[in-house]
Enzyme design. Structure first.
Site, PDB file in Angstrom:
ATOM      1  N   MET A 172       0.811  -1.215   0.000  1.00  0.00           N
ATOM      2  CA  MET A 172       0.000   0.000   0.000  1.00  0.00           C
ATOM      3  C   MET A 172       0.844   1.266   0.000  1.00  0.00           C
ATOM      4  O   MET A 172       0.494   2.251  -0.635  1.00  0.00           O
ATOM      5  CB  MET A 172      -0.835   0.031   1.290  1.00  0.00           C
ATOM      6  CG  MET A 172      -2.219  -0.456   1.122  1.00  0.00           C
ATOM      7  SD  MET A 172      -3.042  -0.216   2.709  1.00  0.00           S
ATOM      8  CE  MET A 172      -3.387  -1.884   3.126  1.00  0.00           C
ATOM      9  N   TYR A 188      -2.161  -7.581  16.804  1.00  0.00           N
ATOM     10  CA  TYR A 188      -2.359  -6.647  15.689  1.00  0.00           C
ATOM     11  C   TYR A 188      -3.540  -5.727  15.967  1.00  0.00           C
ATOM     12  O   TYR A 188      -3.455  -4.509  15.820  1.00  0.00           O
ATOM     13  CB  TYR A 188      -2.587  -7.466  14.418  1.00  0.00           C
ATOM     14  CG  TYR A 188      -2.732  -6.659  13.152  1.00  0.00           C
ATOM     15  CD1 TYR A 188      -1.630  -6.097  12.535  1.00  0.00           C
ATOM     16  CD2 TYR A 188      -3.981  -6.492  12.552  1.00  0.00           C
ATOM     17  CE1 TYR A 188      -1.757  -5.366  11.355  1.00  0.00           C
ATOM     18  CE2 TYR A 188      -4.132  -5.766  11.377  1.00  0.00           C
ATOM     19  CZ  TYR A 188      -3.013  -5.200  10.777  1.00  0.00           C
ATOM     20  OH  TYR A 188      -3.143  -4.492   9.612  1.00  0.00           O
TER      21      TYR A 188
HETATM   22  N1  LIG Z   1      -3.031  -5.634   3.419  1.00  0.00           N
HETATM   23  C1  LIG Z   1      -4.093  -5.595   4.186  1.00  0.00           C
HETATM   24  O1  LIG Z   1      -5.039  -6.367   3.991  1.00  0.00           O
HETATM   25  C2  LIG Z   1      -4.199  -4.558   5.289  1.00  0.00           C
HETATM   26  C3  LIG Z   1      -5.447  -4.356   5.878  1.00  0.00           C
HETATM   27  C4  LIG Z   1      -5.586  -3.380   6.859  1.00  0.00           C
HETATM   28  C5  LIG Z   1      -4.501  -2.618   7.238  1.00  0.00           C
HETATM   29  N2  LIG Z   1      -3.279  -2.834   6.666  1.00  0.00           N
HETATM   30  C6  LIG Z   1      -2.189  -1.974   7.102  1.00  0.00           C
HETATM   31  O2  LIG Z   1      -1.701  -1.242   5.994  1.00  0.00           O
HETATM   32  C7  LIG Z   1      -0.327  -0.914   6.201  1.00  0.00           C
HETATM   33  C8  LIG Z   1       0.457  -1.330   4.966  1.00  0.00           C
HETATM   34  O3  LIG Z   1       0.404  -2.739   4.872  1.00  0.00           O
HETATM   35  P1  LIG Z   1       0.638  -3.571   3.531  1.00  0.00           P
HETATM   36  O4  LIG Z   1      -0.543  -4.431   3.363  1.00  0.00           O
HETATM   37  O5  LIG Z   1       1.070  -2.683   2.433  1.00  0.00           O
HETATM   38  O6  LIG Z   1       1.824  -4.507   4.061  1.00  0.00           O
HETATM   39  P2  LIG Z   1       3.251  -4.864   3.488  1.00  0.00           P
HETATM   40  O7  LIG Z   1       3.796  -5.889   4.403  1.00  0.00           O
HETATM   41  O8  LIG Z   1       3.192  -5.138   2.059  1.00  0.00           O
HETATM   42  O9  LIG Z   1       4.057  -3.480   3.670  1.00  0.00           O
HETATM   43  C9  LIG Z   1       4.414  -3.008   4.930  1.00  0.00           C
HETATM   44  C10 LIG Z   1       5.694  -2.210   4.781  1.00  0.00           C
HETATM   45  O10 LIG Z   1       6.099  -1.768   6.094  1.00  0.00           O
HETATM   46  C11 LIG Z   1       7.482  -1.937   6.197  1.00  0.00           C
HETATM   47  N3  LIG Z   1       7.925  -2.032   7.589  1.00  0.00           N
HETATM   48  C12 LIG Z   1       7.729  -3.059   8.455  1.00  0.00           C
HETATM   49  N4  LIG Z   1       8.341  -2.797   9.625  1.00  0.00           N
HETATM   50  C13 LIG Z   1       8.923  -1.581   9.489  1.00  0.00           C
HETATM   51  C14 LIG Z   1       9.698  -0.769  10.349  1.00  0.00           C
HETATM   52  N5  LIG Z   1      10.036  -1.168  11.604  1.00  0.00           N
HETATM   53  N6  LIG Z   1      10.126   0.429   9.905  1.00  0.00           N
HETATM   54  C15 LIG Z   1       9.833   0.839   8.637  1.00  0.00           C
HETATM   55  N7  LIG Z   1       9.109   0.106   7.770  1.00  0.00           N
HETATM   56  C16 LIG Z   1       8.673  -1.095   8.199  1.00  0.00           C
HETATM   57  C17 LIG Z   1       7.767  -3.220   5.427  1.00  0.00           C
HETATM   58  O11 LIG Z   1       9.158  -3.345   5.106  1.00  0.00           O
HETATM   59  C18 LIG Z   1       6.855  -3.053   4.223  1.00  0.00           C
HETATM   60  O12 LIG Z   1       7.485  -2.375   3.168  1.00  0.00           O
HETATM   61  C19 LIG Z   1       0.086  -1.636   7.483  1.00  0.00           C
HETATM   62  O13 LIG Z   1       0.052  -0.737   8.568  1.00  0.00           O
HETATM   63  C20 LIG Z   1      -0.978  -2.692   7.653  1.00  0.00           C
HETATM   64  O14 LIG Z   1      -1.136  -3.088   8.985  1.00  0.00           O
HETATM   65  C21 LIG Z   1      -3.105  -3.794   5.707  1.00  0.00           C
END
Ligand SMILES: NC(=O)c1ccc[n+]([C@@H]2O[C@H](COP(=O)([O-])OP(=O)(O)OC[C@H]3O[C@@H](n4cnc5c(N)ncnc54)[C@H](O)[C@@H]3O)[C@@H](O)[C@H]2O)c1
Length: 255
Positions: A26, A160
């Protein structure tokens, strides 16, 4: 998904944004969208190779910096790198996040602490890092990426869900603390979205919801662009579900 970008207004011209966790998923879509609307974007992530490659791909309006959101020192460096490259930061998107599974009776304490550290302490440190600059600039917009799991309970996601409810609460308090400085703080609550975090999830997993499909990263990015922009100038402390109706409840099975 329809292509975004062709008919976009440049609502974010003159804004400098930090997007955490922007190397993939995202966050990468958010970086593309913010740039498409005229912003300069600093991607902060721990995934260096992916982040650098993405920045090269998007172009000169994006800079990658190595940022572990759990480190106040790394935050200070990221804010100063953004300032040197593009000018004072006026938008912060706290998007970095991690997931841990486990029923609460057996989940590891270390998982809870790690998830809270990245998903809640990280945004807290980010807010502290950007507020002085935003104050000097006469305002700013902070967008916290929580989750549908920050609006309802979810089985086997205690750590989470706790972190995402915490981020929602932090958003409300920060909106109250910072409103006089014209800094707006809002949360977005995605449902299931097609990213590496949700690897393997298919439309069928969402069949019982109002919009029976998985979401696309660009659909969350569009909401971020709105909250970052002056179109949302009177919006603070809000929680925006971008979840296809997931938190509304479920429909009976078809047929
Ligand atoms: N994908 C879903 O279905 C979903 C649903 C609801 C909320 N979210 C939230 O959306 C956000 C983005 O998630 P996503 O789905 O793109 O996940 P993703 O795992 O693809 O991306 C998450 C990114 O965060 C980075 N990250 C992790 N730990 C880190 C740290 N300590 N410092 C800096 N960067 C760090 C990772 O390297 C990665 O690039 C997150 O907060 C997630 O909880 C995701």
């Amino acid at each position: 998904m329809g292509q975004v970008g062709s008919t976009l207004e440049r609502r974010l011209e003159g804004k400098v944004a930090i997007v955490t966790g922007g190397a993939r998923g995202m966050g990468a879509a958010m970086a593309r969208r913010l740039v498409a609307e005229g912003a300069k974007v600093v991607i902060g992530d721990v995934l260096e190779a992916e982040g650098k490659e993405l920045a090269l791909d998007i172009g000169p309006d994006v800079l990658f910096v190595t940022l572990d959101v759990t480190s106040a020192q790394a935050w200070a460096q990221a804010v100063s790198a953004a300032g040197e490259a593009y000018g004072p930061v006026t938008v912060l998107v706290n998007n970095a996040g991690i997931l841990a599974y486990g029923s609460v009776d057996v989940a590891a304490e270390s998982d809870l602490r790690r998830v809270l550290d990245v998903n809640l302490v990280g945004p807290f440190l980010g807010i502290q890092a950007v507020v002085p600059t935003m104050r000097e600039q006469g305002g700013g917009s902070i967008v916290n990426i929580s989750s549908a799991a920050g609006l309802v309970g979810m089985a086997s996601l205690g750590a989470y869900s706790s972190s995402k409810w915490g981020l929602r609460g932090l958003t409300k308090s920060a909106a109250l603390d910072l409103g006089r400085d014209r800094i707006r703080v809002n949360s977005i609550h995605p449902g299931g979205v097609r990213t590496p975090m949700a690897a393997g999830a298919e439309d069928s997993a969402f069949a019982v919801y109002a919009l029976p499909r998985i979401g696309e990263p660009e659909e969350i990015a569009a909401a971020v662009a709105y909250l970052a922009s002056d179109d949302a100038s009177f919006v603070t402390g809000a929680e925006l579900a971008v979840d296809g109706g997931m938190v509304l409840g479920t429909l009976p099975p078809a047929g």
